[in-house]
Enzyme design. Structure first.
Site, PDB file in Angstrom:
ATOM      1  N   HIS A 121       0.856  -1.197   0.000  1.00 58.87           N
ATOM      2  CA  HIS A 121       0.000   0.000   0.000  1.00 58.87           C
ATOM      3  C   HIS A 121       0.885   1.238   0.000  1.00 58.87           C
ATOM      4  O   HIS A 121       1.435   1.617   1.040  1.00 58.87           O
ATOM      5  CB  HIS A 121      -0.902  -0.001   1.233  1.00 58.87           C
ATOM      6  CG  HIS A 121      -1.900   1.114   1.272  1.00 58.87           C
ATOM      7  ND1 HIS A 121      -3.225   0.904   1.570  1.00 58.87           N
ATOM      8  CD2 HIS A 121      -1.789   2.440   1.054  1.00 58.87           C
ATOM      9  CE1 HIS A 121      -3.884   2.051   1.532  1.00 58.87           C
ATOM     10  NE2 HIS A 121      -3.019   3.008   1.222  1.00 58.87           N
ATOM     11  N   HIS A 129       1.401   5.419  -1.662  1.00 57.13           N
ATOM     12  CA  HIS A 129       0.952   6.578  -2.436  1.00 57.13           C
ATOM     13  C   HIS A 129       2.197   7.214  -3.037  1.00 57.13           C
ATOM     14  O   HIS A 129       3.040   7.761  -2.304  1.00 57.13           O
ATOM     15  CB  HIS A 129       0.219   7.570  -1.542  1.00 57.13           C
ATOM     16  CG  HIS A 129      -1.048   7.033  -0.965  1.00 57.13           C
ATOM     17  ND1 HIS A 129      -2.255   7.118  -1.626  1.00 57.13           N
ATOM     18  CD2 HIS A 129      -1.293   6.380   0.193  1.00 57.13           C
ATOM     19  CE1 HIS A 129      -3.202   6.544  -0.890  1.00 57.13           C
ATOM     20  NE2 HIS A 129      -2.640   6.088   0.225  1.00 57.13           N
ATOM     21  N   LEU A 130       2.325   7.131  -4.346  1.00 57.43           N
ATOM     22  CA  LEU A 130       3.508   7.663  -5.023  1.00 57.43           C
ATOM     23  C   LEU A 130       3.267   9.024  -5.657  1.00 57.43           C
ATOM     24  O   LEU A 130       4.202   9.635  -6.177  1.00 57.43           O
ATOM     25  CB  LEU A 130       4.005   6.663  -6.078  1.00 57.43           C
ATOM     26  CG  LEU A 130       4.457   5.302  -5.535  1.00 57.43           C
ATOM     27  CD1 LEU A 130       5.000   4.434  -6.664  1.00 57.43           C
ATOM     28  CD2 LEU A 130       5.498   5.449  -4.433  1.00 57.43           C
ATOM     29  N   ARG A 131       2.004   9.475  -5.629  1.00 59.85           N
ATOM     30  CA  ARG A 131       1.652  10.817  -6.100  1.00 59.85           C
ATOM     31  C   ARG A 131       1.959  10.999  -7.590  1.00 59.85           C
ATOM     32  O   ARG A 131       2.033  10.038  -8.339  1.00 59.85           O
ATOM     33  CB  ARG A 131       2.345  11.882  -5.239  1.00 59.85           C
ATOM     34  CG  ARG A 131       2.113  11.751  -3.728  1.00 59.85           C
ATOM     35  CD  ARG A 131       0.680  11.750  -3.335  1.00 59.85           C
ATOM     36  NE  ARG A 131       0.525  11.923  -1.882  1.00 59.85           N
ATOM     37  CZ  ARG A 131      -0.522  11.530  -1.195  1.00 59.85           C
ATOM     38  NH1 ARG A 131      -1.520  10.907  -1.801  1.00 59.85           N
ATOM     39  NH2 ARG A 131      -0.601  11.752   0.107  1.00 59.85           N
ATOM     40  N   ALA A 156      -3.685  14.818   5.740  1.00 61.35           N
ATOM     41  CA  ALA A 156      -3.515  13.523   6.416  1.00 61.35           C
ATOM     42  C   ALA A 156      -2.547  12.653   5.627  1.00 61.35           C
ATOM     43  O   ALA A 156      -2.741  12.422   4.433  1.00 61.35           O
ATOM     44  CB  ALA A 156      -4.867  12.826   6.558  1.00 61.35           C
ATOM     45  N   LYS A 158      -9.389  -0.350  -5.840  1.00 61.80           N
ATOM     46  CA  LYS A 158      -9.351   0.302  -4.526  1.00 61.80           C
ATOM     47  C   LYS A 158     -10.621   1.123  -4.321  1.00 61.80           C
ATOM     48  O   LYS A 158     -10.903   2.042  -5.088  1.00 61.80           O
ATOM     49  CB  LYS A 158      -8.116   1.191  -4.409  1.00 61.80           C
ATOM     50  CG  LYS A 158      -8.037   1.981  -3.098  1.00 61.80           C
ATOM     51  CD  LYS A 158      -7.909   1.063  -1.899  1.00 61.80           C
ATOM     52  CE  LYS A 158      -7.856   1.869  -0.601  1.00 61.80           C
ATOM     53  NZ  LYS A 158      -6.577   2.568  -0.425  1.00 61.80           N
ATOM     54  N   HIS A 200       3.182  14.492   1.798  1.00 62.41           N
ATOM     55  CA  HIS A 200       2.648  15.825   1.530  1.00 62.41           C
ATOM     56  C   HIS A 200       3.760  16.827   1.767  1.00 62.41           C
ATOM     57  O   HIS A 200       4.605  16.626   2.666  1.00 62.41           O
ATOM     58  CB  HIS A 200       1.479  16.161   2.459  1.00 62.41           C
ATOM     59  CG  HIS A 200       0.255  15.334   2.263  1.00 62.41           C
ATOM     60  ND1 HIS A 200      -0.653  15.568   1.245  1.00 62.41           N
ATOM     61  CD2 HIS A 200      -0.214  14.266   2.956  1.00 62.41           C
ATOM     62  CE1 HIS A 200      -1.642  14.682   1.332  1.00 62.41           C
ATOM     63  NE2 HIS A 200      -1.395  13.884   2.351  1.00 62.41           N
ATOM     64  N   ASP A 247       1.193   2.443   3.641  1.00 65.35           N
ATOM     65  CA  ASP A 247       0.359   3.629   3.447  1.00 65.35           C
ATOM     66  C   ASP A 247       1.215   4.878   3.482  1.00 65.35           C
ATOM     67  O   ASP A 247       0.791   5.936   3.946  1.00 65.35           O
ATOM     68  CB  ASP A 247      -0.768   3.703   4.483  1.00 65.35           C
ATOM     69  CG  ASP A 247      -1.837   4.745   4.137  1.00 65.35           C
ATOM     70  OD1 ASP A 247      -1.927   5.137   2.959  1.00 65.35           O
ATOM     71  OD2 ASP A 247      -2.565   5.181   5.057  1.00 65.35           O
ATOM     72  N   HIS A 254     -10.527   1.212   1.633  1.00 60.63           N
ATOM     73  CA  HIS A 254     -10.296   2.168   2.726  1.00 60.63           C
ATOM     74  C   HIS A 254     -11.513   2.041   3.628  1.00 60.63           C
ATOM     75  O   HIS A 254     -12.559   2.617   3.360  1.00 60.63           O
ATOM     76  CB  HIS A 254     -10.151   3.594   2.196  1.00 60.63           C
ATOM     77  CG  HIS A 254      -9.874   4.605   3.271  1.00 60.63           C
ATOM     78  ND1 HIS A 254      -8.651   5.224   3.421  1.00 60.63           N
ATOM     79  CD2 HIS A 254     -10.655   5.088   4.270  1.00 60.63           C
ATOM     80  CE1 HIS A 254      -8.694   6.051   4.459  1.00 60.63           C
ATOM     81  NE2 HIS A 254      -9.914   5.979   4.994  1.00 60.63           N
ATOM     82  N   HIS A 263      -4.903  -0.766   5.810  1.00 60.47           N
ATOM     83  CA  HIS A 263      -4.454  -0.065   7.019  1.00 60.47           C
ATOM     84  C   HIS A 263      -5.423  -0.274   8.188  1.00 60.47           C
ATOM     85  O   HIS A 263      -5.959   0.679   8.747  1.00 60.47           O
ATOM     86  CB  HIS A 263      -4.204   1.421   6.769  1.00 60.47           C
ATOM     87  CG  HIS A 263      -5.212   2.121   5.901  1.00 60.47           C
ATOM     88  ND1 HIS A 263      -6.567   2.084   6.145  1.00 60.47           N
ATOM     89  CD2 HIS A 263      -5.053   2.885   4.785  1.00 60.47           C
ATOM     90  CE1 HIS A 263      -7.196   2.802   5.226  1.00 60.47           C
ATOM     91  NE2 HIS A 263      -6.293   3.290   4.394  1.00 60.47           N
ATOM     92  N   ASN A 267      -5.665   7.130  -6.149  1.00 59.19           N
ATOM     93  CA  ASN A 267      -6.385   8.376  -5.833  1.00 59.19           C
ATOM     94  C   ASN A 267      -5.556   9.593  -6.223  1.00 59.19           C
ATOM     95  O   ASN A 267      -5.124  10.388  -5.394  1.00 59.19           O
ATOM     96  CB  ASN A 267      -6.785   8.424  -4.354  1.00 59.19           C
ATOM     97  CG  ASN A 267      -5.617   8.261  -3.403  1.00 59.19           C
ATOM     98  OD1 ASN A 267      -4.623   7.599  -3.705  1.00 59.19           O
ATOM     99  ND2 ASN A 267      -5.720   8.866  -2.227  1.00 59.19           N
TER     100      ASN A 267
END
Length: 327
Positions: A11, A13-15, A250, A92, A238, A234, A129, A163, A39
């Site tokens: 899991h 988030h690589l943006r 978050a 997802k 940011h 996860d 989620h 998560h 996302n």
């Protein structure tokens, strides 16, 4: 020396854009593969988007790393999912508005049933989620009955509660053989008291929020022993301007410290021999994966986590860890 064989982060988030270029190499350095969340802005909802995003990741992460792609859950036709199936590891599902870039998520869970039936037929896993509307500490508990209903209604559908954060979530795993869970590093280490017990610590603010000590203890037991619980960081970067600001974003950027901090925790729990299963073997069994062969070596040598990587403050910034990945 600790050797991990083909560790997986299930899991991440690589943006996008510059942030992708900054953070993806950290995951690619330490993991043979990772499950990439969809996302983005806009969300990844088509096969062409999946393929384009995968190529963008590989350009900055290198060919010794496998991005395992996902589609953002919406209503799909059987033809769309059949075409996408060779290129994705799952769909997802985000309840609308529950976390970063989830505004296009599902508002009415009853609308999921038709797509879930197709996924069950085609053997495409569902990643969730798992939070519903309500008091922030109860949002996972509020959503668990939905997870249980889907696990009963679609018994051949592999469902991953992402998560997981509560005792109740861990206990639900034992009720359904088709239910699995990812566990993050930060939920294994912190409680809500670490975030809010003194001065507010924005870089520990994440969703789902950290819970109570008894929940953390249940997660640790699952990480050590549950055959259907495996690692998913996860990691969610940011820029500091979004974290140290009104309306704090978050997310915890844990990719640079994930394996060293896990090694330290498992050593503290006298369970280093169980780390391989948590960071690779159980996920391989769940998804039927044969990841590329990689050995990641860690040595017991103290190092201090940098205060920043570019515009992002990492988890455990400024702290000294006892294990480090050997370059």
């Amino acid at each position: 020396m600790l050797i991990l064989h083909s560790p997986l982060d299930m899991h991440v988030h690589l943006r996008q854009g510059d942030m992708l270029a900054l953070v993806a190499p950290h995951t690619a350095r330490d993991f043979a593969a990772a499950v990439v969340m969809p996302n983005l802005t806009p969300p990844v909802t088509s096969l062409p988007q999946v393929l384009a995003y995968r190529e963008e990741i590989l350009r900055v992460a290198g060919e010794s790393f496998s991005p395992l792609m996902t589609l953002f859950f919406k209503s799909y036709s059987r033809a769309e999912l059949l075409a996408a199936r060779p290129h994705i590891i799952g769909l997802k599902l985000y309840p609308a508005g529950m976390t970063t870039n989830s505004e296009a998520g599902l508002a009415d869970m009853r609308q999921a049933h038709e797509t879930l039936a197709i996924m069950e037929e085609l053997d495409i896993p569902l990643l969730i989620h798992g939070e519903g509307c309500g008091f922030v500490m109860d949002r996972e508990a509020v959503f668990l009955p939905v997870v249980a209903e889907w696990a009963r209604s679609f018994p051949r559908l592999r469902i991953v509660l992402e998560h997981v954060t509560t005792c109740a979530g861990v206990e639900l795993l034992d009720r359904f053989d088709n239910l699995f869970a990812t566990v993050t590093l930060h939920h294994l280490l912190i409680t809500l008291d670490d975030v809010l017990g003194g001065l507010m610590r924005p870089h520990l603010f994440c969703k789902p929020v950290a819970k109570r000590p008894e929940d953390r203890d249940a997660l640790r037991q699952a990480a050590l022993h549950h055959p259907r619980a495996f690692f998913g960081s996860d990691t969610a970067p940011h820029p500091i301007t979004a974290k140290e600001a009104p309306g704090c974003a978050a997310g915890i950027f844990s990719a640079p410290v994930a394996l060293p901090a896990l090694a330290g925790l498992f050593e503290e729990l006298d369970a280093l021999d169980l780390l391989q299963a948590f960071v690779s073997d159980r996920a391989c069994a769940t998804y039927g994966l044969t990841p590329m062969a990689r050995e990641v070596r860690l040595e017991r040598r103290a190092w201090t986590v940098p205060e920043r990587f570019g515009s992002v403050v990492p988890y455990l910034a400024g702290q000294t860890l006892t294990w480090r990945v050997v370059d």
